[in-house]
Scaffold this motif. Structure first.
Motif, PDB file in Angstrom:
ATOM      1  N   PRO A   1       0.762  -0.989   0.075  1.00  0.00           N
ATOM      2  CA  PRO A   1       0.008  -0.001  -0.032  1.00  0.00           C
ATOM      3  C   PRO A   1       0.996   1.041   0.053  1.00  0.00           C
ATOM      4  CG  PRO A   1      -0.990  -1.520   1.547  1.00  0.00           C
ATOM      5  CD  PRO A   1       0.408  -2.108   1.075  1.00  0.00           C
ATOM      6  N   PRO A   2       0.340   2.347  -0.960  1.00  0.00           N
ATOM      7  CA  PRO A   2       1.209   3.371  -1.106  1.00  0.00           C
ATOM      8  C   PRO A   2       1.284   4.177   0.096  1.00  0.00           C
ATOM      9  CG  PRO A   2      -0.406   3.587  -2.417  1.00  0.00           C
ATOM     10  CD  PRO A   2      -0.600   2.316  -1.780  1.00  0.00           C
ATOM     11  N   PRO A   3       2.470   5.413   0.342  1.00  0.00           N
ATOM     12  CA  PRO A   3       2.456   6.121   1.432  1.00  0.00           C
ATOM     13  C   PRO A   3       1.335   7.148   1.235  1.00  0.00           C
ATOM     14  CG  PRO A   3       4.553   5.969   0.401  1.00  0.00           C
ATOM     15  CD  PRO A   3       3.631   5.270  -0.305  1.00  0.00           C
ATOM     16  N   LEU A   4       0.666   7.673   2.450  1.00  0.00           N
ATOM     17  CA  LEU A   4      -0.062   8.913   1.982  1.00  0.00           C
ATOM     18  C   LEU A   4       0.042   9.903   3.078  1.00  0.00           C
ATOM     19  CD1 LEU A   4      -3.612   8.322   3.861  1.00  0.00           C
ATOM     20  CD2 LEU A   4      -1.846   6.432   3.883  1.00  0.00           C
ATOM     21  N   VAL A   5      -0.224  11.063   2.501  1.00  0.00           N
ATOM     22  CA  VAL A   5       0.221  12.470   3.328  1.00  0.00           C
ATOM     23  C   VAL A   5      -1.156  13.235   3.685  1.00  0.00           C
ATOM     24  CG1 VAL A   5       0.644  13.893   1.044  1.00  0.00           C
ATOM     25  CG2 VAL A   5       1.836  14.423   3.342  1.00  0.00           C
ATOM     26  N   ARG A   6      -0.959  13.641   4.689  1.00  0.00           N
ATOM     27  CA  ARG A   6      -2.017  14.677   5.213  1.00  0.00           C
ATOM     28  C   ARG A   6      -1.458  16.104   5.192  1.00  0.00           C
ATOM     29  NH1 ARG A   6      -3.514  15.466  11.268  1.00  0.00           N
ATOM     30  NH2 ARG A   6      -1.738  16.688  11.095  1.00  0.00           N
TER      31      ARG A   6
ATOM     32  N   VAL B   1      -5.819  15.228   1.936  1.00  0.00           N
ATOM     33  CA  VAL B   1      -5.091  13.859   1.915  1.00  0.00           C
ATOM     34  C   VAL B   1      -4.778  13.451   0.626  1.00  0.00           C
ATOM     35  CG1 VAL B   1      -5.375  11.410   2.644  1.00  0.00           C
ATOM     36  CG2 VAL B   1      -6.415  13.199   4.428  1.00  0.00           C
ATOM     37  N   GLU B   2      -3.723  13.078   0.596  1.00  0.00           N
ATOM     38  CA  GLU B   2      -3.228  12.579  -0.902  1.00  0.00           C
ATOM     39  C   GLU B   2      -2.624  11.070  -0.746  1.00  0.00           C
ATOM     40  OE1 GLU B   2      -0.051  13.805  -4.332  1.00  0.00           O
ATOM     41  OE2 GLU B   2      -0.428  15.092  -2.660  1.00  0.00           O
ATOM     42  N   VAL B   3      -2.885  10.265  -1.745  1.00  0.00           N
ATOM     43  CA  VAL B   3      -2.241   9.099  -1.716  1.00  0.00           C
ATOM     44  C   VAL B   3      -0.583   9.056  -2.723  1.00  0.00           C
ATOM     45  CG1 VAL B   3      -2.226   6.699  -2.583  1.00  0.00           C
ATOM     46  CG2 VAL B   3      -4.206   7.630  -1.352  1.00  0.00           C
ATOM     47  N   LEU B   4       0.212   9.064  -2.150  1.00  0.00           N
ATOM     48  CA  LEU B   4       1.618   8.958  -2.797  1.00  0.00           C
ATOM     49  C   LEU B   4       1.724   7.948  -3.900  1.00  0.00           C
ATOM     50  CD1 LEU B   4       4.118  10.599  -0.187  1.00  0.00           C
ATOM     51  CD2 LEU B   4       2.303  11.848  -1.696  1.00  0.00           C
ATOM     52  N   ARG B   5       0.948   7.925  -5.061  1.00  0.00           N
ATOM     53  CA  ARG B   5       1.056   7.136  -6.136  1.00  0.00           C
ATOM     54  C   ARG B   5       1.259   7.899  -7.235  1.00  0.00           C
ATOM     55  NH1 ARG B   5      -3.211   2.854  -5.848  1.00  0.00           N
ATOM     56  NH2 ARG B   5      -1.985   1.232  -4.969  1.00  0.00           N
TER      57      ARG B   5
ATOM     58  N   GLY C   1       4.208  21.063   8.941  1.00  0.00           N
ATOM     59  CA  GLY C   1       2.575  20.806   9.356  1.00  0.00           C
ATOM     60  C   GLY C   1       1.952  19.651   8.715  1.00  0.00           C
ATOM     61  N   SER C   2       2.737  18.996   7.563  1.00  0.00           N
ATOM     62  CA  SER C   2       2.510  17.775   7.103  1.00  0.00           C
ATOM     63  C   SER C   2       2.468  16.477   7.680  1.00  0.00           C
ATOM     64  CB  SER C   2       3.129  17.479   5.768  1.00  0.00           C
ATOM     65  OG  SER C   2       2.845  18.510   4.678  1.00  0.00           O
ATOM     66  N   LEU C   3       1.844  15.476   7.438  1.00  0.00           N
ATOM     67  CA  LEU C   3       1.854  14.139   8.147  1.00  0.00           C
ATOM     68  C   LEU C   3       1.947  13.115   7.301  1.00  0.00           C
ATOM     69  CD1 LEU C   3       2.028  12.896  11.160  1.00  0.00           C
ATOM     70  CD2 LEU C   3      -0.565  12.615  10.782  1.00  0.00           C
ATOM     71  N   LEU C   4       2.971  12.452   7.292  1.00  0.00           N
ATOM     72  CA  LEU C   4       3.298  11.231   6.315  1.00  0.00           C
ATOM     73  C   LEU C   4       2.821  10.140   7.044  1.00  0.00           C
ATOM     74  CD1 LEU C   4       4.793  10.140   3.921  1.00  0.00           C
ATOM     75  CD2 LEU C   4       6.763  10.021   4.997  1.00  0.00           C
ATOM     76  N   ALA C   5       2.162   9.201   6.304  1.00  0.00           N
ATOM     77  CA  ALA C   5       1.738   7.833   6.876  1.00  0.00           C
ATOM     78  C   ALA C   5       2.122   6.543   6.062  1.00  0.00           C
ATOM     79  CB  ALA C   5       0.230   7.905   7.281  1.00  0.00           C
ATOM     80  N   LEU C   6       2.895   5.781   6.844  1.00  0.00           N
ATOM     81  CA  LEU C   6       3.176   4.518   6.138  1.00  0.00           C
ATOM     82  C   LEU C   6       2.422   3.292   6.934  1.00  0.00           C
ATOM     83  CD1 LEU C   6       7.072   4.711   5.580  1.00  0.00           C
ATOM     84  CD2 LEU C   6       5.287   5.499   4.120  1.00  0.00           C
ATOM     85  N   VAL C   7       1.462   2.348   6.117  1.00  0.00           N
ATOM     86  CA  VAL C   7       0.633   1.526   6.717  1.00  0.00           C
ATOM     87  C   VAL C   7       0.949   0.085   6.070  1.00  0.00           C
ATOM     88  CG1 VAL C   7      -0.962   3.294   7.348  1.00  0.00           C
ATOM     89  CG2 VAL C   7      -1.177   2.024   5.382  1.00  0.00           C
TER      90      VAL C   7
ATOM     91  N   GLU D   1      -7.294   2.023  -3.044  1.00  0.00           N
ATOM     92  CA  GLU D   1      -6.936   3.512  -2.893  1.00  0.00           C
ATOM     93  C   GLU D   1      -8.101   4.306  -2.260  1.00  0.00           C
ATOM     94  OE1 GLU D   1      -5.586   7.101  -5.723  1.00  0.00           O
ATOM     95  OE2 GLU D   1      -4.943   5.212  -6.273  1.00  0.00           O
ATOM     96  N   GLN D   2      -9.409   3.763  -2.283  1.00  0.00           N
ATOM     97  CA  GLN D   2     -10.294   4.492  -1.548  1.00  0.00           C
ATOM     98  C   GLN D   2     -10.188   4.355  -0.177  1.00  0.00           C
ATOM     99  OE1 GLN D   2     -12.829   6.770  -2.875  1.00  0.00           O
ATOM    100  NE2 GLN D   2     -11.239   6.557  -4.777  1.00  0.00           N
ATOM    101  N   MET D   3      -9.582   3.127   0.145  1.00  0.00           N
ATOM    102  CA  MET D   3      -9.466   2.637   1.714  1.00  0.00           C
ATOM    103  C   MET D   3      -8.466   3.608   2.351  1.00  0.00           C
ATOM    104  SD  MET D   3     -11.942   0.624   2.706  1.00  0.00           S
ATOM    105  CE  MET D   3     -11.191   0.068   4.212  1.00  0.00           C
ATOM    106  N   LEU D   4      -7.418   3.681   1.533  1.00  0.00           N
ATOM    107  CA  LEU D   4      -6.265   4.617   1.857  1.00  0.00           C
ATOM    108  C   LEU D   4      -6.726   6.064   1.994  1.00  0.00           C
ATOM    109  CD1 LEU D   4      -3.265   3.290  -0.569  1.00  0.00           C
ATOM    110  CD2 LEU D   4      -3.238   3.375   2.273  1.00  0.00           C
TER     111      LEU D   4
END
Length: 571
Positions: free
Chosen positions: A311-316, A322-326, A353-359, A372-375
């Motif tokens: 699952p790709p990274p995403l960033v707030r 919110v954006e999926v980094l794909r 102020g951004s928040l990077l998430a790896l899950v 992608e919708q779930m992300l």
């Protein structure tokens, strides 16, 4: 004794109550509330076989600490009649101290220690097996008559099956707890502690899928490479068993060795790791996202990443978007499929102020929904009106609230800049100051008196590096000892300790699963307890407490904190 009919009726009622017992505590209550009255006795105890073949006292209704300390364990060939009854399958009746001395001098010691002169030691049989004995005692000496002997034999026969069932379950629970504890220690040793990085707020949550297990196929890693950039990794080895855990450990270790002193970017590192997996771990399949992160002078974070079927990274973003980094429609191949295939490196610049998430996919996977919708749906949960530190947010998001999870769940968060590090309003009294600090360490301590000493060591190891003088370190050690001791006494859970140190401030936070906030009690010179918070209030420059999210949901735990300031409390 009362009439025979009344005794047998009471005994039948007792047997029904005992058959419903699920724990040793239930058995203890049944014995003290009903059993002792039926027998007219002062107390009783249960002796069963220890793991090494000896005998141990596993249950006692009223024996004092001295008897427990002297007779809680006996070797297999012990001459005590309680052990002989279990070993030989026969009943021993000891009507007075003289008879006790005749059995063995140590039995006379039991009489003297307990102040009970009369004893019945009865074997406990299940089918053809004798697994222990029941020791019943009376204060006054008196011979046993035939009716009483019969009652004792029937009483022991009623007790035996229920006691055996409960004791067996108790020992299974103890064994399970030991395995879980060992697995937890293995996990904590294998999965890395997060480093303290100026300008970044790091948090991680790992929840295994298997009930009672504490390690699985999910893995993560965060390390500062020799070249100075931060390496972030998260992945999932196929499987949910010990083999997956072992493969995960080897995979993470290989990546560390490849990455530590390398100038390679994340795509090249994944390619090299895939080659090693093909050569040394054939048959292993794993997904992974690998990223490098470098702070820019303006506080932005330069992130470069590559994906191997994960699952790709995403960033707030700072504005809540919110954006999926794909950057392409299809992620590169997972590890272990085709080592000849190269992976693509991507890049993004994250504003302060951004928040990077790896899950891992256990966090977002819904087999009936688009990944992608779930992300994106998960990403929107990061923009909660109540803001959290990265670690608190990880723990809150990591819990699975929809029943039993069917996959491991791992979340790695990176808050960028001071805005992220300070995000988090607290509820309750005295919210902790959240200004940035120079170094930090988080440890999870067991609910044990020894944890106070472990907490003092953490303070002692961290604070002097930021120039805190000996007197201040001594004060911090004293206060953290008080808070951890309170958590052990009242929290009844693992304890999360966070110590944050900078040249200007030393902040200590102690979290447990009890949501009841502590109170400073009025000074009482005769009180044996309650002095801990009084001491914190006097010695700390600031202190406070607030509710926090615990394992049972929002607001089911608490955090108690104190701070020392270099120049005294701020005005």
């Amino acid at each position: 004794m009362v009439g025979a009919r009344s005794v047998w009726e009471d005994l039948a009622d007792f047997a029904v109550r005992l058959s419903a017992a699920a724990t040793l505590e239930d058995v203890l209550h049944a014995l003290t509330d009903h059993g002792l009255r039926i027998l007219g006795s002062a107390g009783c105890g249960l002796v069963t076989r220890a793991q090494d073949g000896g005998w141990e006292l596993v249950l006692a209704t009223s024996f004092g600490s001295e008897l427990r300390s002297r007779f809680s364990y006996e070797p297999h060939d012990s001459p005590l009649p309680a052990c002989r009854a279990a070993r030989e399958g026969r009943t021993y009746l000891v009507p007075d101290r003289e008879a006790a001395l005749a059995v063995h001098p140590r039995m006379a010691d039991v009489v003297d220690v307990t102040g009970r002169a009369r004893w019945a030691l009865l074997p406990l049989h299940v089918a053809d097996e004798t697994y222990g004995s029941l020791a019943v005692s009376w204060v006054a000496p008196r011979p046993f008559d035939e009716q009483e002997e019969t009652l004792l034999e029937v009483f022991a026969a009623h007790c035996a099956p229920s006691l055996h069932r409960v004791v067996s379950r108790h020992r299974e629970d103890q064994a399970t707890a030991l395995v879980v504890g060992l697995a937890q220690e293995l996990q904590r040793g294998v999965l890395s502690h997060l480093p303290a990085v100026q300008g970044l707020d790091l948090g991680v949550s790992y929840q295994p899928v298997q009930a009672g297990a504490s390690i699985g196929g999910d893995w993560y890693d965060v390390l500062t490479r020799s070249r100075g950039d931060l390496l972030l990794a998260i992945g999932d080895v196929a499987g949910h068993d010990a083999r997956a855990a072992a493969a995960m450990t080897r995979l993470r270790t290989m990546l560390r060795g490849l990455a530590w002193d390398s100038d390679d970017g994340p795509a090249r590192l994944l390619d090299r790791l895939d080659a090693v997996v093909a050569a040394l771990e054939p048959g292993t399949l794993a997904t992974a996202v690998l990223a490098t992160a470098t702070l820019e002078p303006d506080g932005a974070l330069d992130v470069r990443w590559a994906n191997a079927g994960h699952p790709p990274p995403l960033v707030r973003r700072p504005d809540g978007g919110v954006e999926v980094l794909r950057e392409s429609g299809v992620d590169d191949l997972l590890l272990g499929v085709d080592a000849s295939q190269s992976r693509t490196e991507h890049r993004a610049l994250l504003a302060p102020g951004s928040l990077l998430a790896l899950v891992t996919d256990g966090v977002v996977e819904d087999r009936e929904s688009d990944l992608e919708q779930m992300l994106l749906a998960f990403g929107r949960t990061l923009d909660d009106p109540q803001r959290f530190r990265a670690q608190d947010l990880c723990e809150r998001l990591g819990r699975h609230d929809g029943g039993a999870a069917d996959d491991d769940r791992t979340i790695l968060l990176v808050g960028v800049g001071q805005h992220a590090a300070a995000a988090g309003t607290t509820t309750g009294e005295h919210p902790a100051p959240l200004e940035a600090v120079g170094s930090s360490r988080v440890v999870v301590l067991p609910c044990s008196p020894e944890s106070a000493a472990a907490a003092r060591r953490v303070v002692r190891q961290l604070a002097p590096a930021d120039g805190w003088v000996e007197d201040a370190v001594d004060t911090a050690e004293l206060l953290v000892s008080e808070l951890v001791t309170n958590a052990v006494t009242h929290g009844r859970s693992d304890i999360r300790l966070q110590v944050s140190s900078s040249p200007d401030r030393l902040l200590v936070e102690v979290a447990d699963e009890n949501d009841r906030l502590p109170e400073v009690l009025p000074t009482d010179p005769d009180a044996l307890s309650g002095r801990g918070l009084q001491l914190v209030e006097v010695a700390a420059d600031a202190w406070g407490c607030h509710t926090a999210d615990g394992a049972d949901g929002p607001g089911t735990g608490k955090v108690v904190w104190f701070a020392l300031h270099r120049s005294g409390p701020p005005h």
